[in-house]
Design an enzyme around this catalytic site. Structure first.
Site, PDB file in Angstrom:
ATOM      1  N   ASN A 108       0.846  -1.192   0.000  1.00 33.61           N
ATOM      2  CA  ASN A 108       0.000   0.000   0.000  1.00 33.61           C
ATOM      3  C   ASN A 108       0.881   1.241   0.000  1.00 33.61           C
ATOM      4  O   ASN A 108       1.977   1.216   0.553  1.00 33.61           O
ATOM      5  CB  ASN A 108      -0.893   0.023   1.248  1.00 33.61           C
ATOM      6  N   HIS A 110       0.912   5.215   1.251  1.00 36.96           N
ATOM      7  CA  HIS A 110       0.234   6.102   2.207  1.00 36.96           C
ATOM      8  C   HIS A 110       0.912   7.467   2.185  1.00 36.96           C
ATOM      9  O   HIS A 110       2.145   7.534   2.243  1.00 36.96           O
ATOM     10  CB  HIS A 110       0.303   5.510   3.612  1.00 36.96           C
ATOM     11  N   SER A 137       4.911   6.861   2.108  1.00 38.79           N
ATOM     12  CA  SER A 137       5.478   5.576   2.496  1.00 38.79           C
ATOM     13  C   SER A 137       4.814   4.454   1.719  1.00 38.79           C
ATOM     14  O   SER A 137       3.601   4.498   1.488  1.00 38.79           O
ATOM     15  CB  SER A 137       5.241   5.320   3.994  1.00 38.79           C
ATOM     16  N   ASP A 146      -2.407   0.921   8.085  1.00 39.66           N
ATOM     17  CA  ASP A 146      -1.198   1.723   7.819  1.00 39.66           C
ATOM     18  C   ASP A 146      -0.054   1.389   8.777  1.00 39.66           C
ATOM     19  O   ASP A 146       0.730   2.264   9.164  1.00 39.66           O
ATOM     20  CB  ASP A 146      -1.521   3.226   7.920  1.00 39.66           C
TER      21      ASP A 146
END
Ligand code: GRF
Length: 197
Positions: A108, A110, A137, A146
């Site tokens: 992912n 972020h 990130s 996260d």
């Protein structure tokens, strides 16, 4: 063996486009699917225009029943049989069950320097806190939001007069550099964190 990558989006898909455009030539991976929880997501048409198969599973009819939504999402993903999933502006919070199934192979991006500013409104919160720098990130997805191991970060300065929008635009430029670089390292088996400046 080519690594098969699925990308999940919820919006315009600018990160998705950079990922798709990076997987060419001697890159060991290829995009096999772009999916969304919103059939109207602008990124779907852009992915189709790049020749990538697309799908959408509208989360709204499930009225908050996340396991039911994810069961359909999982079935559509399995049709494409990806080895790796990249979340790129995918705004649905995934259940522990779904995350465990893809653990270690779901990434992912972020828009903050994790572990700072998990969740939403990252740029407004960084400005309110008087931070002097911000960034983005890429991390492995784990059940806690996260929170997974960080695979790469890029730092940008916060400038006099910045607003959440001007900061978001500066960070997005770095997102477009960071995510493709981290994905290529990841599929080549290099999980050491990358620091872009
Ligand atoms: C990006 O800023 C990403 O970090 C966040 O959502 C935004 C998505 O942008 N999770 P796009 O759809 O990739 O343009």
């Amino acid at each position: 063996m080519t690594t098969r990558v699925a990308i999940l989006i919820s919006g315009g898909g600018s990160n998705m486009i950079k990922l798709v455009e990076s997987m060419v030539g001697d890159h060991p991976a290829r995009p096999v699917l772009v999916g969304s929880n919103d059939p109207e997501a602008g990124g779907l048409a852009k992915a189709a225009a790049l020749g990538v198969p697309v799908m959408a599973v509208d989360h709204r009819p499930f009225k908050g029943d996340r396991p039911a939504f994810e069961a359909v999402l999982q079935a559509r993903l399995e049709e494409a049989a990806p080895d790796v999933i990249c979340l790129a502006g995918f705004m649905r919070v995934l259940t522990e069950g779904f995350v465990r199934r893809w653990e270690g192979r779901m990434l992912n991006i972020h828009p903050s320097l994790l572990p700072k500013y998990k969740g939403l409104h990252t740029h407004a919160r960084a400005l309110e806190a008087g931070e002097t720098e911000a960034g983005c990130s890429v991390h492995l997805v784990t059940p806690a939001l996260d929170d997974g191991p960080i695979l790469g970060q890029a730092v940008v300065p916060i400038l006099e007069g910045d607003t959440p929008d001007t900061l978001a635009a500066r960070v997005l430029v770095q997102e477009h550099r960071l995510y493709p670089a981290v994905l290529e390292r990841f599929v080549r088996g290099n999980l050491t964190p990358l620091q872009l400046s």
